[in-house]
Scaffold this motif. Structure first.
Motif, PDB file in Angstrom:
ATOM      1  N   SER A  67       0.843  -1.200   0.000  1.00  0.00           N
ATOM      2  CA  SER A  67       0.000   0.000   0.000  1.00  0.00           C
ATOM      3  C   SER A  67       0.872   1.241   0.000  1.00  0.00           C
ATOM      4  N   VAL A  68       0.301   2.376  -0.487  1.00  0.00           N
ATOM      5  CA  VAL A  68       0.972   3.657  -0.498  1.00  0.00           C
ATOM      6  C   VAL A  68      -0.044   4.732  -0.118  1.00  0.00           C
ATOM      7  N   ASN A  69       0.380   5.685   0.654  1.00  0.00           N
ATOM      8  CA  ASN A  69      -0.503   6.781   1.056  1.00  0.00           C
ATOM      9  C   ASN A  69      -0.355   7.948   0.089  1.00  0.00           C
ATOM     10  N   VAL A  70      -1.484   8.457  -0.412  1.00  0.00           N
ATOM     11  CA  VAL A  70      -1.520   9.605  -1.330  1.00  0.00           C
ATOM     12  C   VAL A  70      -2.211  10.765  -0.624  1.00  0.00           C
ATOM     13  N   THR A  71      -1.521  11.891  -0.451  1.00  0.00           N
ATOM     14  CA  THR A  71      -2.096  13.077   0.193  1.00  0.00           C
ATOM     15  C   THR A  71      -2.687  13.999  -0.868  1.00  0.00           C
ATOM     16  N   VAL A  72      -3.965  14.330  -0.728  1.00  0.00           N
ATOM     17  CA  VAL A  72      -4.665  15.204  -1.680  1.00  0.00           C
ATOM     18  C   VAL A  72      -4.756  16.612  -1.069  1.00  0.00           C
ATOM     19  N   THR A  73      -4.154  17.593  -1.709  1.00  0.00           N
ATOM     20  CA  THR A  73      -4.158  18.975  -1.219  1.00  0.00           C
ATOM     21  C   THR A  73      -5.213  19.790  -1.950  1.00  0.00           C
ATOM     22  N   THR A  74      -6.114  20.427  -1.192  1.00  0.00           N
ATOM     23  CA  THR A  74      -7.149  21.278  -1.794  1.00  0.00           C
ATOM     24  C   THR A  74      -6.516  22.566  -2.301  1.00  0.00           C
ATOM     25  N   PRO A  75      -6.805  22.980  -3.532  1.00  0.00           N
ATOM     26  CA  PRO A  75      -6.209  24.218  -4.050  1.00  0.00           C
ATOM     27  C   PRO A  75      -6.565  25.413  -3.162  1.00  0.00           C
ATOM     28  N   PRO A  76      -5.655  26.353  -2.962  1.00  0.00           N
ATOM     29  CA  PRO A  76      -5.950  27.549  -2.154  1.00  0.00           C
ATOM     30  C   PRO A  76      -6.880  28.499  -2.896  1.00  0.00           C
ATOM     31  N   THR A  77      -7.603  29.317  -2.153  1.00  0.00           N
ATOM     32  CA  THR A  77      -8.469  30.352  -2.732  1.00  0.00           C
ATOM     33  C   THR A  77      -8.186  31.680  -2.039  1.00  0.00           C
ATOM     34  N   ALA A  78      -8.428  32.755  -2.777  1.00  0.00           N
ATOM     35  CA  ALA A  78      -8.229  34.107  -2.230  1.00  0.00           C
ATOM     36  C   ALA A  78      -9.379  34.995  -2.669  1.00  0.00           C
ATOM     37  N   ASN A  79      -9.867  35.835  -1.753  1.00  0.00           N
ATOM     38  CA  ASN A  79     -10.919  36.799  -2.054  1.00  0.00           C
ATOM     39  C   ASN A  79     -10.522  38.121  -1.410  1.00  0.00           C
ATOM     40  N   ALA A  80     -10.244  39.130  -2.248  1.00  0.00           N
ATOM     41  CA  ALA A  80      -9.777  40.426  -1.749  1.00  0.00           C
ATOM     42  C   ALA A  80     -10.906  41.332  -1.283  1.00  0.00           C
ATOM     43  N   GLY A  81     -12.149  40.876  -1.409  1.00  0.00           N
ATOM     44  CA  GLY A  81     -13.282  41.694  -0.981  1.00  0.00           C
ATOM     45  C   GLY A  81     -13.803  42.579  -2.096  1.00  0.00           C
ATOM     46  N   ALA A  82     -14.889  43.278  -1.802  1.00  0.00           N
ATOM     47  CA  ALA A  82     -15.537  44.132  -2.799  1.00  0.00           C
ATOM     48  C   ALA A  82     -14.762  45.436  -2.999  1.00  0.00           C
ATOM     49  N   ASP A  83     -14.830  45.969  -4.218  1.00  0.00           N
ATOM     50  CA  ASP A  83     -14.231  47.275  -4.500  1.00  0.00           C
ATOM     51  C   ASP A  83     -14.850  48.325  -3.575  1.00  0.00           C
ATOM     52  N   ALA A  84     -14.091  49.364  -3.278  1.00  0.00           N
ATOM     53  CA  ALA A  84     -14.561  50.375  -2.319  1.00  0.00           C
ATOM     54  C   ALA A  84     -14.180  51.766  -2.786  1.00  0.00           C
ATOM     55  N   ALA A  85     -14.827  52.766  -2.199  1.00  0.00           N
ATOM     56  CA  ALA A  85     -14.509  54.171  -2.474  1.00  0.00           C
ATOM     57  C   ALA A  85     -14.349  54.888  -1.142  1.00  0.00           C
ATOM     58  N   ILE A  86     -13.314  55.712  -1.027  1.00  0.00           N
ATOM     59  CA  ILE A  86     -13.042  56.459   0.201  1.00  0.00           C
ATOM     60  C   ILE A  86     -12.710  57.898  -0.145  1.00  0.00           C
ATOM     61  N   CYS A  87     -12.720  58.755   0.872  1.00  0.00           N
ATOM     62  CA  CYS A  87     -12.282  60.134   0.708  1.00  0.00           C
ATOM     63  C   CYS A  87     -10.764  60.204   0.851  1.00  0.00           C
ATOM     64  N   ALA A  88     -10.171  61.218   0.277  1.00  0.00           N
ATOM     65  CA  ALA A  88      -8.708  61.348   0.299  1.00  0.00           C
ATOM     66  C   ALA A  88      -8.156  61.449   1.709  1.00  0.00           C
TER      67      ALA A  88
END
Length: 245
Positions: free
Chosen positions: A24-45
Motif C-alpha cells: 500500500s501507499v498513502n496519497v495526500t490530496v491537497t485542496t487548491p488555495p483560494t483568495a478573495n480580496a473583498g468588494a471594490d470600495a470608495a473612500i475620501c482622500a
C-alpha cells in the motif's frame, strides 16, 4: 484539505514468491488555495479603508501587495487598514492584490490571487453661495462660485413657492413670490467625502404703496399736523421738496 488516501496493491499471481504479496501507499490530496480580496470600495482622500480579505482551501496565510501606501498592522493581515499614499490620492485609485502562500508546491498547487480596486475621492471645494440679494421683483440670478472639485446643488431651505431653474448650475435663475424672504443652500459633494455648504438670503420686495401726502394746508400760523396715509407696503419718510420760487 490534506486528506490521506490509502491505495492497496494486490497481486493475484500464484507464482509470486514475494514475502509481502500486498503493498500500500498513502496519497495526500491537497485542496487548491483560494483568495478573495473583498468588494471594490470608495473612500475620501482624508480617509483610510479597512480591507476585507479572506482565504480558503489549503491556504494558511496571505499577503497584500500592489500599493505604495501603508498597511496596519502589516500587509499579512487579511483585515489590514490601508492608508493611501500621496501619489495614489493624486491618481484617484489604487489596486491591491491578495496572494496566498503555497503550502505544498510539490503537490502541484499554485498560489491564488485576487484584486480589489480602491477609488479615492478628492475633498470637495469650499462652498460659496455668493452675496445676499434684495431685489424689487420676483426673479433673480443666483451667484454661487462654481466648485473646482465636486458637484454643486441648490436647494431652498426657507420660503415657499420658490423655483430653482437649474439646481446644478451655480448661476441658476430663481423665481419666488414677492414679499417673501428665501434662504437657499449651495452644497458641494464629491463621492464619499463630507460635503461643504453655504447659504444665501434672497429678499423679493414688493412695489411700495402709492404715496398719499394728505391735503395741502395754507395760511397756517404755528405748527401743523401732516396728514399723510401710512403705507401698507414699504416705509414712508418726509423730506423738504425743492422750492419752485
Amino acid at each position: 484539505n490534506g486528506d490521506v488516501i490509502s491505495v492497496i496493491l494486490t497481486s493475484s499471481e500464484s507464482c509470486v514468491t514475494a514475502a509481502t504479496p500486498n503493498a500500500s501507499v498513502n496519497v495526500t490530496v491537497t485542496t487548491p488555495p483560494t483568495a478573495n480580496a473583498g468588494a471594490d470600495a470608495a473612500i475620501c482622500a482624508t480617509s483610510t479603508v479597512t480591507l476585507n480579505g479572506s482565504i480558503g482551501g489549503s491556504a494558511t496565510s496571505a499577503v497584500w501587495s500592489g500599493g505604495t501606501g501603508s498597511f496596519s498592522p502589516n500587509n499579512t493581515s487579511l483585515n489590514a487598514v490601508y492608508t493611501p499614499s500621496a501619489a495614489e490620492i493624486t491618481a484617484g485609485t489604487v489596486t491591491l492584490t491578495l496572494t496566498t502562500n503555497d503550502p505544498d508546491g510539490a503537490g502541484g498547487c499554485t498560489t491564488a490571487q485576487d484584486d480589489v480596486v480602491i477609488t479615492i475621492n478628492a475633498e470637495p471645494s469650499d462652498a460659496n453661495a455668493g452675496p445676499d440679494q434684495s431685489i424689487c421683483g420676483s426673479t433673480t440670478t443666483l451667484a454661487a462660485f462654481p466648485p473646482a472639485v465636486g458637484t454643486g446643488t441648490w436647494t431652498i431651505t426657507a420660503g415657499t413657492g420658490g423655483t430653482i431653474a437649474s439646481p446644478s448650475s451655480p448661476t441658476s435663475g430663481f423665481t419666488g413670490v414677492r414679499g417673501q424672504v428665501y434662504t437657499l443652500r449651495w452644497r458641494i459633494t464629491n463621492g464619499t467625502c463630507p460635503s461643504t455648504e453655504a447659504f444665501v438670503t434672497v429678499t423679493l420686495l414688493q412695489d411700495p404703496s402709492a404715496a398719499q401726502a394728505g391735503s395741502d394746508q395754507l395760511n397756517v400760523c404755528g405748527t401743523i399736523t401732516l396728514g399723510a396715509t401710512a403705507p401698507t407696503i414699504g416705509v414712508g419718510q418726509w423730506s423738504f421738496a425743492p422750492s419752485n420760487a
